[in-house]
Design a protein around this motif. Structure first.
Motif, short mmCIF file in Angstrom:
data_model
loop_
_atom_site.label_atom_id
_atom_site.label_comp_id
_atom_site.label_asym_id
_atom_site.label_seq_id
_atom_site.Cartn_x
_atom_site.Cartn_y
_atom_site.Cartn_z
N SER A 1 0.90 3.97 -3.07
CA SER A 1 0.53 5.38 -2.96
C SER A 1 1.69 6.26 -3.39
O SER A 1 1.49 7.33 -3.96
CB SER A 1 0.06 5.72 -1.55
N ASP B 1 1.58 6.18 -7.16
CA ASP B 1 0.47 7.00 -7.66
C ASP B 1 0.81 8.48 -7.61
O ASP B 1 0.49 9.24 -8.52
CB ASP B 1 -0.79 6.72 -6.85
N SER B 2 1.45 8.86 -6.50
CA SER B 2 1.82 10.26 -6.33
C SER B 2 2.83 10.68 -7.41
O SER B 2 2.72 11.75 -8.01
CB SER B 2 2.39 10.45 -4.93
N ASP C 1 0.82 -1.21 0.00
CA ASP C 1 0.00 0.00 0.00
C ASP C 1 0.86 1.26 0.00
O ASP C 1 0.56 2.22 -0.72
CB ASP C 1 -0.93 0.00 1.22
#
Length: 284
Positions: A131, A134-135, A127
């Motif tokens: 993230s 994704d950032s 996770d």
DNA sequence: TTGTGTTTTATTGCCTCC
DNA sequence: GGAGGCAATAAAACACAA
């Protein structure tokens, strides 16, 4: 497998311990230890401790039946696991005594608990990485869009230059390009592409305060990330002179802007000819 | 009730350490 | 060589939808 390893099955119901000698060669494995024809009396998964100690339930069970630990046992094991997820022999014996289990069962529980913890940890790590990815992707998209925007600005400005060049007969841009650059009249600034990409203000570099507010871009982002792109800004001497002569000063400052590659700048420093591929801009 | 998916308990085999 | 850890797996126990 190692022959002779001893396995225990604790039977809390009748306080008897059943022992199994694990040996794959003899066909002892899991199912083979148990009578599959036996009917099973189901109990609810979330039972009260009283229900879990229901004598009737346990008495009806075959001694070999696999049994779930009570919630109290699990709570104590969880507590112990939180303190330390490895089990020293002494603690194992103490816990086993306290819980009314075989030390082997305690060891197995810790083993399985560590495996569950590891799985959860992997999920958490995934996770975090996702993230982070994704950032980064969002940042990349923003930069890519800005890059596209700047590219179209360059195209538009080049078109304007073409128009201007045709409106000024007698001053072919090709002559200008061929001129050697008067070094004492230029301001040079550098912009590293990778710094440009990582800075908060995506887009244009601005000439320092002493210079006219000419906005200059790195033309395109096709340069290798580690290459420096030089922008050379010089007053357009010829045009200034011509304005002084004919009094046609329109209030604009003319500048010649050249964009050169690192290699070309090296050539210039070595006294070789430059292959200019910049053009003339003006600012009001 | 039954089929199916998930969780928990336990086994097996291999590996490392002392 | 024995003890203990781990990965892979089996199988019982359980939850839940159809």
């Amino acid at each position: 497998m190692e022959s002779g390893r001893l396995y225990f099955d604790n039977n809390r119901g009748n306080n008897m311990n059943t022992f199994f000698l694990g040996n794959a060669d003899l066909g002892f494995r899991g199912r083979s230890m148990m009578s599959m024809e036996e009917g099973s009396k189901r109990r609810p998964f979330f039972s009260s401790p009283d229900e879990l100690y229901d004598e009737e339930y346990y008495e009806e069970q075959s001694p070999e039946k696999k049994r779930r630990l009570t919630s109290e046992q699990v709570n104590l094991l969880e507590k112990s696991f939180e303190e330390e997820n490895k089990l020293e022999p002494e603690r194992k014996t103490q816990l086993a005594k306290k819980l009314g289990l075989q030390p082997r069962q305690v060891a197995v529980w810790f083993q399985n608990r560590r495996a569950r913890w590891k799985t959860k940890q992997l999920e958490r790590d995934y996770d975090v990485l996702k993230s982070s990815y994704d950032s980064l992707l969002a940042t990349y998209d923003t930069i890519a869009k800005e890059n596209e925007k700047l590219k179209s600005e360059v195209v538009s400005l080049n078109e304007k230059l073409q128009v201007q060049a045709t409106e000024m007969p007698g001053e072919p841009p090709s002559d200008k390009k061929a001129d050697p650059l008067p070094v004492d009249m230029v301001q040079i600034f550098s912009m590293k592409v990778e710094d440009h990409m990582s800075s908060g203000s995506v887009g244009s570099a601005v000439v320092d305060e002493g210079s006219p507010q000419l906005v200059v871009d790195s033309v395109d982002s096709y340069f290798p990330a580690d290459n420096y792109v030089e922008c050379v800004v010089a007053p357009a001497a010829e045009r200034v002179q011509s304005e002084e002569e004919d009094g046609s000063d329109d209030g604009r400052s003319y500048l010649d802007v050249f964009v050169i590659s690192e290699t070309e700048q090296q050539n210039h420093e070595n006294g070789e000819g430059l292959n200019w591929w910049g053009n003339m801009y003006y600012v009001a």
